[in-house]
Each structure stands twice: as structure tokens, then as C-alpha cells.
Motif scaffolding. Sequence first.
Motif, mmCIF file in Angstrom:
data_model
loop_
_atom_site.group_PDB
_atom_site.id
_atom_site.type_symbol
_atom_site.label_atom_id
_atom_site.label_comp_id
_atom_site.label_asym_id
_atom_site.label_seq_id
_atom_site.Cartn_x
_atom_site.Cartn_y
_atom_site.Cartn_z
ATOM 1 N N ARG A 287 88.882 45.560 35.762
ATOM 2 C CA ARG A 287 89.961 44.854 35.073
ATOM 3 C C ARG A 287 91.238 45.695 35.074
ATOM 4 O O ARG A 287 92.339 45.166 35.204
ATOM 5 N N GLY A 288 91.096 47.001 34.936
ATOM 6 C CA GLY A 288 92.269 47.878 34.980
ATOM 7 C C GLY A 288 92.982 47.786 36.311
ATOM 8 O O GLY A 288 94.219 47.743 36.373
ATOM 9 N N GLU A 289 92.228 47.762 37.402
ATOM 10 C CA GLU A 289 92.835 47.640 38.727
ATOM 11 C C GLU A 289 93.482 46.280 38.913
ATOM 12 O O GLU A 289 94.521 46.159 39.564
ATOM 13 N N LYS A 290 92.887 45.239 38.323
ATOM 14 C CA LYS A 290 93.489 43.910 38.414
ATOM 15 C C LYS A 290 94.840 43.865 37.706
ATOM 16 O O LYS A 290 95.778 43.206 38.174
ATOM 17 N N ILE A 291 94.947 44.564 36.585
ATOM 18 C CA ILE A 291 96.223 44.620 35.869
ATOM 19 C C ILE A 291 97.302 45.222 36.763
ATOM 20 O O ILE A 291 98.434 44.721 36.847
ATOM 21 N N VAL A 292 96.954 46.301 37.477
ATOM 22 C CA VAL A 292 97.912 46.930 38.390
ATOM 23 C C VAL A 292 98.206 46.011 39.571
ATOM 24 O O VAL A 292 99.349 45.923 40.030
ATOM 25 N N PHE A 293 97.194 45.307 40.059
ATOM 26 C CA PHE A 293 97.372 44.384 41.192
ATOM 27 C C PHE A 293 98.372 43.288 40.833
ATOM 28 O O PHE A 293 99.302 43.003 41.598
ATOM 29 N N VAL A 294 98.184 42.671 39.669
ATOM 30 C CA VAL A 294 99.068 41.574 39.263
ATOM 31 C C VAL A 294 100.492 42.082 39.061
ATOM 32 O O VAL A 294 101.466 41.419 39.452
ATOM 33 N N ALA A 295 100.643 43.263 38.477
ATOM 34 C CA ALA A 295 101.979 43.828 38.286
ATOM 35 C C ALA A 295 102.644 44.118 39.633
ATOM 36 O O ALA A 295 103.839 43.880 39.806
ATOM 37 N N SER A 296 101.865 44.626 40.591
ATOM 38 C CA SER A 296 102.416 44.897 41.924
ATOM 39 C C SER A 296 102.834 43.605 42.608
ATOM 40 O O SER A 296 103.861 43.546 43.288
ATOM 41 N N LEU A 297 102.029 42.565 42.419
ATOM 42 C CA LEU A 297 102.340 41.265 43.007
ATOM 43 C C LEU A 297 103.635 40.706 42.424
ATOM 44 O O LEU A 297 104.481 40.164 43.144
ATOM 45 N N TYR A 326 92.552 47.066 49.076
ATOM 46 C CA TYR A 326 93.478 45.936 49.061
ATOM 47 C C TYR A 326 94.580 46.191 48.031
ATOM 48 O O TYR A 326 95.758 45.868 48.249
ATOM 49 N N LEU A 327 94.195 46.759 46.880
ATOM 50 C CA LEU A 327 95.186 47.099 45.857
ATOM 51 C C LEU A 327 96.180 48.128 46.381
ATOM 52 O O LEU A 327 97.400 47.980 46.213
ATOM 53 N N LEU A 328 95.687 49.169 47.039
ATOM 54 C CA LEU A 328 96.581 50.186 47.584
ATOM 55 C C LEU A 328 97.511 49.595 48.639
ATOM 56 O O LEU A 328 98.703 49.943 48.703
ATOM 57 N N GLY A 329 96.980 48.690 49.471
ATOM 58 C CA GLY A 329 97.821 48.029 50.460
ATOM 59 C C GLY A 329 98.947 47.253 49.809
ATOM 60 O O GLY A 329 100.098 47.277 50.268
ATOM 61 N N LEU A 330 98.631 46.560 48.714
ATOM 62 C CA LEU A 330 99.661 45.803 47.993
ATOM 63 C C LEU A 330 100.709 46.741 47.408
ATOM 64 O O LEU A 330 101.910 46.439 47.426
ATOM 65 N N MET A 331 100.273 47.899 46.906
ATOM 66 C CA MET A 331 101.228 48.851 46.344
ATOM 67 C C MET A 331 102.107 49.467 47.436
ATOM 68 O O MET A 331 103.253 49.838 47.180
ATOM 69 N N MET A 332 101.588 49.578 48.667
ATOM 70 C CA MET A 332 102.414 49.995 49.800
ATOM 71 C C MET A 332 103.484 48.946 50.100
ATOM 72 O O MET A 332 104.642 49.270 50.362
ATOM 73 N N ILE A 333 103.069 47.675 50.054
ATOM 74 C CA ILE A 333 104.023 46.582 50.297
ATOM 75 C C ILE A 333 105.111 46.586 49.233
ATOM 76 O O ILE A 333 106.306 46.442 49.530
ATOM 77 N N ALA A 334 104.690 46.766 47.962
ATOM 78 C CA ALA A 334 105.665 46.773 46.867
ATOM 79 C C ALA A 334 106.646 47.930 47.018
ATOM 80 O O ALA A 334 107.852 47.770 46.771
ATOM 81 N N ASP A 335 106.152 49.077 47.433
ATOM 82 C CA ASP A 335 107.047 50.231 47.642
ATOM 83 C C ASP A 335 108.090 49.921 48.716
ATOM 84 O O ASP A 335 109.278 50.219 48.545
ATOM 85 N N TYR A 336 107.645 49.328 49.820
ATOM 86 C CA TYR A 336 108.582 49.000 50.903
ATOM 87 C C TYR A 336 109.617 47.985 50.417
ATOM 88 O O TYR A 336 110.818 48.133 50.678
ATOM 89 N N HIS A 337 109.162 46.968 49.706
ATOM 90 C CA HIS A 337 110.047 45.905 49.219
ATOM 91 C C HIS A 337 111.085 46.452 48.245
ATOM 92 O O HIS A 337 112.260 46.048 48.267
ATOM 93 N N ILE A 338 110.673 47.400 47.398
ATOM 94 C CA ILE A 338 111.569 47.928 46.362
ATOM 95 C C ILE A 338 112.488 49.015 46.908
ATOM 96 O O ILE A 338 113.689 49.037 46.616
ATOM 97 N N ASP A 339 111.940 49.923 47.715
ATOM 98 C CA ASP A 339 112.672 51.132 48.088
ATOM 99 C C ASP A 339 113.236 51.147 49.510
ATOM 100 O O ASP A 339 114.107 51.961 49.815
#
Length: 437
Positions: A287-297, A326-339
Motif C-alpha cells: 500500500r505504501g508503494e501504491k501511494i507513491v505510484f499514484v502521486a507519481s502518476l 514498474y513504480l521505479l519506471g514511473l518515477m523515471m518518467i515523472a523525473d523526465y517530465h518535471i526536470d
Amino acid sequence: MSTAQTVRVLLRCSLLLAIFIVVAIVSSPSHSAAPDPGFSQVLRDEGLTVRGDNYEIVPPVLRDGTLLVYNLKVQGKTYKVHGTATLKKRINELYAVENIEKLDTVSQAGEGVVTAVAKPLRFLGNLVTAPKQTLSSTVDGVGLLYNGTVNAINGKAGTTARSQGDPQEPSTVKSIAAAVVGRDKARRYIAVAANVDPYTTFPPLSDALDEAAWAYATSNRLTNLATIFIPGGVGTAVYGVVTTTNFSESLKASPTVADETMREMLSEMAIPQPATQAFLSATSMTRGEKIVFVASLKALKGVQGRSALVDQVSRKGVSQDAGYYYLLGLMMIADYHIDSERLVSVELVDGVPVGTTRTGRKVAFVAGDRIGWDAQQSATMLDIAGRISHARSETGTNALRVLGLVHPMLKTELGAMNWVIREKAPLATFAEIDVTS
């Protein structure tokens, strides 16, 4: 043709086929360079220390697909750990175990853990026969107890209470006891104070959290939970440090509240309700990882195609190892989109997320340790690159971002196709994907 001639022809064909196979293997990117580096070299490449105060990484380090597989030895027991990022998370969790064990509430609690467990069991008889007299409005989760949804309170977080029928499931009796004394609430607060995921499935940390939570909850100190502080804590639902109040509050919230918050956020992102339900019930992440996943999304504001990422991680049979990457991949995408550069859409190409920028650049994201170290990986990556290279951007280059390293020969092949490679690609920070941003 005689039998002898037929045999000779078949032998010649077999020899030619064998030669063709050998040539193909030797000339393929995955076999044209030195084999995988040894144990010590891998640790140097990944910035890992072979041992700490309460763990040791023991050889060998193997490869399974794109991930490195480590052996993590803890108190005489060895755990198989898939992926460098997961290993770093586990090491951070073991560091947190040390600090949790030093928590003064554990050492100064009036009762030992055995007594703490036995005490709530003694009043369960009255809880079942006369719940209104046993429970009061101050009991954490009393409303949920009346509705009978014990699992919603417990969240299957504990490992101290196992049912006799299934050793992997908490017993109903102890689940109720944990809810009544506030064990699970204490567990969440202690975990956040240690900057780790309250819903971790790693036994050493989960057991330490349970022990500390039982001791704290039964020492009548629940009113002081907000003051718990564990210095030196590292590690989180991902890895790093929980630096934002909102993430801390989300992890401390009851499972029911946390799930409802995620449901609302996914609805605001126009994720279909069936996809949301499948995501919340999926076993691929804690559930903790899902919270981070949704925030990254949510951080991918305005990006089309996010629902596909939710569907990917919600599929039945996806392991927690896969879900974490999959979560780490999404956080990579979010980093690219933001920075780096704003994305307008993201799609899955053979399971690999590929973003499209406003200028038409294609960016592929692979959360793996070693890409292109076997023929199938190289062929797949080159095929994906070939299929999307026709879409030229204003800059004329597309990009591959990888969490780990890319094989030199695969880099050469992609470079010839005008692709830019970024190894050790960064993840979005918690501050960047704050749940209220």
C-alpha cells in the motif's frame, strides 16, 4: 537419391545450420564483449558495500532478465533479492531495524511482547459477547470493528499473528486484538518515524515494527504517537528519505482512508473505475508503494495514456518484484517530465513505456540493472527503437533512459540509429511528486 546420399546431405545441412547459429551468437550484441563482471566488480559498479552491522551480501551475483539477483544474509538467513534498487531498499530497511530496536518505548514498555500479545486476548471473550461494553469511542477503528471489516483495520500488516489454517494470514483473533489496542496505528507511526514503508513485506523489518508497535500500544502511550522520532532513519517506500508532510500523513493514515484518498486521486485523473478497483486490490505493490505510484502518476499532469500504466501494474500474477520496478519506471518518467522536457503522452510498446514530448521526441524508460546483456533483450530494444525511430522530433534524436547500465554494443547500435542513452537515470523526488502538488 540413395540413403547414403541423403544422410550426407542432411549432415551438410546440419553443419551449415550449426555454423550459422554460432556466427549469429558471436555477432550478436549480447555476446560480442566480455561476460558479466564478477561479484566485486558488480558491487563497485552499483555502489554497494559488502556488509553492514546486521547484513552481508554474499556471492554470487547472478542475472535474471534485466535485473541482478543478490544474496542478502541477515541473522543467518539468506534472502534472494531481485534488483539493485530493491537491495538498496532492503539495506535501508535493515538500518531502520537497528534504530527501531533502540526506540526507548520498546525498552521501557511496562510489559514484554509476549504479555502484550496475551493481554488483549484475555478480554476478547467480552469483545465478542458484549462489544458495546468492551469497546469505547476512544478505541482506534471502533466503527470498522462494528462493521466486521477486521482486515481493513489490520491491513494484513503484521507478522506476529498467524492463523492456524494458513501460516501466511494473520489470525482473526489477533487481528481484532491489534485493532483494539491500536497496534496497527502504532506500527504505521513508528514506520514513518523510521522513514520506512509501514506495509513492508520484508520479514526482518516487519517483525521489528510489530514488536515495537505491540510494546508501544500496550504501554498506554498511543496519545504520544505524534512525538515519536527515530534519528538516523533512511529508506522509504522507495528509497531516500520521506521529506514531505503529506507523504508522512498518507502513510500514517488508516488503510481505509489511504485507499479512499488514492481512489479520489485516480478519479480526478480520469482513470476508469474498474481500473482503479483492480489497482487498489492488486498484490503487485505494498500500500505504501501504491501511494507513491499514484502521486507519481498525478505528477504527469496533462499527459495522455496514464491509464495504461495503471493497467500494467494491476495485472493478475504480477509479482512484488515486478511491481516495484514498474513504480521505479514511473518515477523515471515523472523525473523526465518535471526536470527535462514536458511529455504529452505515454504508451506501452512491448511493455516498455515510451513517452512523446511536445517536440515529438520519443523517450523510452527501462527500470532495469543491465540492458542488452542477452540476445533477446538486445533484439527487443532494437526492434522498439526501429519501430518508433520514424517519428523524428525537431531535434532529430530519440532517447533511452535506463535505471542501470546498457551493454556497450547495444549502445553502439542505438547510437547508429541516432538515439541518446542516459544510464543511471534519476527518479523524481518525493518533494516533486508531493501528493497535494
